[in-house]
Scaffold this active site. Structure first.
Site, PDB file in Angstrom:
ATOM      1  N   GLU A  69      -2.051  -4.779   0.002  1.00  0.00           N
ATOM      2  CA  GLU A  69      -1.249  -4.317   1.146  1.00  0.00           C
ATOM      3  C   GLU A  69      -0.404  -5.490   1.658  1.00  0.00           C
ATOM      4  OE1 GLU A  69      -0.588  -1.357   2.949  1.00  0.00           O
ATOM      5  OE2 GLU A  69       0.658  -2.791   4.046  1.00  0.00           O
ATOM      6  N   ASP A  96       2.571  -8.740  -1.775  1.00  0.00           N
ATOM      7  CA  ASP A  96       3.538  -7.719  -2.192  1.00  0.00           C
ATOM      8  C   ASP A  96       3.165  -7.215  -3.585  1.00  0.00           C
ATOM      9  OD1 ASP A  96       5.805  -6.307  -3.038  1.00  0.00           O
ATOM     10  OD2 ASP A  96       7.163  -7.645  -1.969  1.00  0.00           O
ATOM     11  N   ASP A 118       5.783   4.356   0.480  1.00  0.00           N
ATOM     12  CA  ASP A 118       6.977   4.522   1.321  1.00  0.00           C
ATOM     13  C   ASP A 118       8.109   5.102   0.471  1.00  0.00           C
ATOM     14  OD1 ASP A 118       5.713   3.449   3.565  1.00  0.00           O
ATOM     15  OD2 ASP A 118       6.190   1.404   2.963  1.00  0.00           O
ATOM     16  N   LYS A 122      17.004   6.024   0.968  1.00  0.00           N
ATOM     17  CA  LYS A 122      18.392   5.626   0.672  1.00  0.00           C
ATOM     18  C   LYS A 122      18.490   5.060  -0.739  1.00  0.00           C
ATOM     19  CE  LYS A 122      19.834   4.824   5.360  1.00  0.00           C
ATOM     20  NZ  LYS A 122      19.411   3.969   6.453  1.00  0.00           N
ATOM     21  N   ASP A 154       3.320  13.277  -0.434  1.00  0.00           N
ATOM     22  CA  ASP A 154       3.731  14.528   0.199  1.00  0.00           C
ATOM     23  C   ASP A 154       5.255  14.628   0.203  1.00  0.00           C
ATOM     24  OD1 ASP A 154       4.023  12.364   1.976  1.00  0.00           O
ATOM     25  OD2 ASP A 154       4.140  13.730   3.680  1.00  0.00           O
ATOM     26  N   GLU A 193      -5.580   8.346   4.389  1.00  0.00           N
ATOM     27  CA  GLU A 193      -5.239   8.619   5.798  1.00  0.00           C
ATOM     28  C   GLU A 193      -3.995   9.511   5.898  1.00  0.00           C
ATOM     29  OE1 GLU A 193      -5.648   4.969   5.482  1.00  0.00           O
ATOM     30  OE2 GLU A 193      -7.373   4.644   6.776  1.00  0.00           O
ATOM     31  N   TYR A 194      -2.958   9.148   5.140  1.00  0.00           N
ATOM     32  CA  TYR A 194      -1.705   9.903   5.187  1.00  0.00           C
ATOM     33  C   TYR A 194      -1.904  11.330   4.698  1.00  0.00           C
ATOM     34  CZ  TYR A 194       1.864   6.723   6.774  1.00  0.00           C
ATOM     35  OH  TYR A 194       2.655   5.939   7.564  1.00  0.00           O
TER      36      TYR A 194
END
Ligand code: SAM
Length: 213
Positions: A69, A96, A118, A122, A154, A193-194
Site C-alpha cells: 500500500e 508503490d 483506483d 482520465k 465494481d 472493504e470497498y
C-alpha cells in the site's frame, strides 16, 4: 482514494516493523525469511485497510500474504489490525506497487491480487491504472510460471479497460465474472472493504488470468 493524514501513523509504523517492511528492496529474493513458514507467496497491491489480506490469511494459513500500500495513513490501519490480532503469514509493505520488480525476484510470487484498484478514469492517467501494460510487465517478471493475477472491481470502465489491456498483453483468461456475487465463485469469495461498501450499488466484476509461458 485519499485519506486524511493520521498523526499517529508514522510513529506507529516505526514501532511495529515486525509486521511492516519499509525498505522492501533489501528483501528481494528473500521474502520467506519474514514469515514463520516457507510456503506459497500471494501479494495484494493496493491493500487499503487490510481486510482482504487478513481474512485471506486466516482462511489460508498455508499461504504467506504480502499487502502493498502506497498511503501511510491507510496502511497504518491495516497494521493496527495485525498488531491487535497477529498473524504469522501476513506482512505489509509501504511502497508503490509500480516497483514490484525491484521488490521481488523473478518467479518469487505465486499470485497477485488487485482489488478495487483506483480507476484513474482520465485517459492521460491510464498509466497509473494497476492493470496497465507498465504494471503487467512488472507482474510478469515476478510471477512464477504457474502464477496468476486476480482482479476484482465494481468499476465497469476499469474492468473493460483491463480486459483489453490483459488481452493485448497476451495474458490467458482463466475466469471472467460479470456479476461475481451471483456466480458460483461467490462461495469462496473473501470481501474487501470497498466490496462491502459498493456491492449493493451494482455488480462486482472479476477476472483471473495468467501469463503465457
Ligand atoms: N483493496 C482495498 C479494498 O478493496 O477495499 C482498497 C481499495 S482503494 C480504492 C485502492 C487502494 O490502492 C488505495 O488505498 C490506494 O492508496 C492504493 N494504491 C493505489 N495505487 C497504488 C500503487 N501504485 N501502489 C500501492 N498502492 C496503491
Amino acid at each position: 482514494m485519499r485519506v486524511r493524514k493520521k498523526p499517529w501513523a508514522d510513529d506507529f509504523i516505526n514501532d511495529h516493523q515486525e509486521f511492516i517492511v519499509l525498505e522492501p528492496q533489501q528483501l528481494q529474493g528473500k521474502w520467506q525469511e519474514r514469515f514463520a513458514k516457507d510456503q506459497p507467496l500471494a501479494v495484494e497491491i493496493g491493500t487499503g485497510k487490510g481486510q482482504f489480506i487478513t481474512e485471506m490469511a486466516k482462511k489460508y494459513p498455508n499461504i504467506n500474504f504480502i499487502g502493498i500500500e502506497l498511503q501511510t495513513s491507510v496502511i497504518a490501519v491495516a497494521l493496527r489490525k495485525l498488531v491487535e490480532n497477529p498473524l504469522p503469514n501476513v506482512q505489509l509493505v509501504l511502497t508503490d506497487g509500480a516497483d514490484v520488480n525491484e521488490i521481488f525476484a523473478t518467479g518469487e510470487v505465486d499470485r497477485i491480487y488487485l482489488n478495487f484498484s483506483d480507476p484513474w478514469p482520465k485517459k492521460r492517467h491510464a498509466k497509473r491504472r494497476l492493470t496497465s501494460p507498465q504494471f503487467l510487465k512488472g507482474y510478469q517478471m515476478v510471477l512464477n510460471p504457474t502464477g496468476d493475477v486476480e482482479f476484482k472491481t465494481d468499476n465497469r470502465g476499469l474492468f473493460e479497460y483491463s480486459l483489453g489491456s490483459f488481452n493485448n498483453y497476451g495474458l490467458v483468461f482463466d475466469d471472467v465474472y460479470l456479476d461475481l456475487h451471483r456466480s458460483e465463485a461467490n462461495e469462496d469469495n473473501v470481501e474487501t472493504e470497498y466490496e462491502q461498501k459498493f456491492s449493493a450499488k451494482g455488480p462486482i466484476y472479476k477476472l483471473v488470468a495468467h501469463f503465457k509461458t
